[in-house]
Design an enzyme around this catalytic site. Sequence first.
Site, PDB file in Angstrom:
ATOM      1  N   HIS A   1       0.838  -1.206   0.000  1.00 37.64           N
ATOM      2  CA  HIS A   1       0.000   0.000   0.000  1.00 37.64           C
ATOM      3  C   HIS A   1       0.872   1.254   0.000  1.00 37.64           C
ATOM      4  CE1 HIS A   1      -3.136  -2.581   2.252  1.00 37.64           C
ATOM      5  NE2 HIS A   1      -3.619  -2.379   1.040  1.00 37.64           N
TER       6      HIS A   1
ATOM      7  N   LYS B   1     -16.202  -7.591   3.467  1.00 37.98           N
ATOM      8  CA  LYS B   1     -15.052  -7.888   4.319  1.00 37.98           C
ATOM      9  C   LYS B   1     -15.400  -7.718   5.790  1.00 37.98           C
ATOM     10  CE  LYS B   1     -11.401  -6.400   1.126  1.00 37.98           C
ATOM     11  NZ  LYS B   1     -10.223  -5.536   0.992  1.00 37.98           N
TER      12      LYS B   1
END
Length: 160
Positions: free
Chosen positions: A17, A41
């Site tokens: 990321h 999620k």
Amino acid sequence: MKTAICPGSFDPVTLGHIDIIERAASIFDRTVVLVMQNSRKSYLFTPEERAAMLRKVTAALPNVTVETSDRLLAAACADMGDVVIVKGLRAVSDFEYEFQMALMNKKLNSGLDTLFLTASEHFQYLSSGVVKEVCSYGGDVSELVPKEIHEEIVSRLRRK
């Protein structure tokens, strides 16, 4: 001023990321890391905790800010003005999903474009899910997550 939006769940933040965020920050005048929710999620960290971790690891990047949103990405981007979504891609499977999302975002907000950055070769296998799995079984994730938040991630995963 062109702004990049780097959206994601970031649960937890990985070096992959950070690589994409740093690269976006080097291309655009301003980069907003947008901590999002994904209804498919389940999360280890709250949106506020994820945002706080991201602020800690991007503190040295002067043109990067971190925000949270519980809205559709296209709607959040509409409120931010002239923006481009930046997404990192690891594999063909990422492209298929992200391409579909880019088309939907364009349908919802016709002025919205998506730029895909390929993951650096040493992060192509890396995902938040991999970090969670390795760490929850006692594996070493010190080379997978930023050092500034390593202990926070390990502590949470080992308590789980």
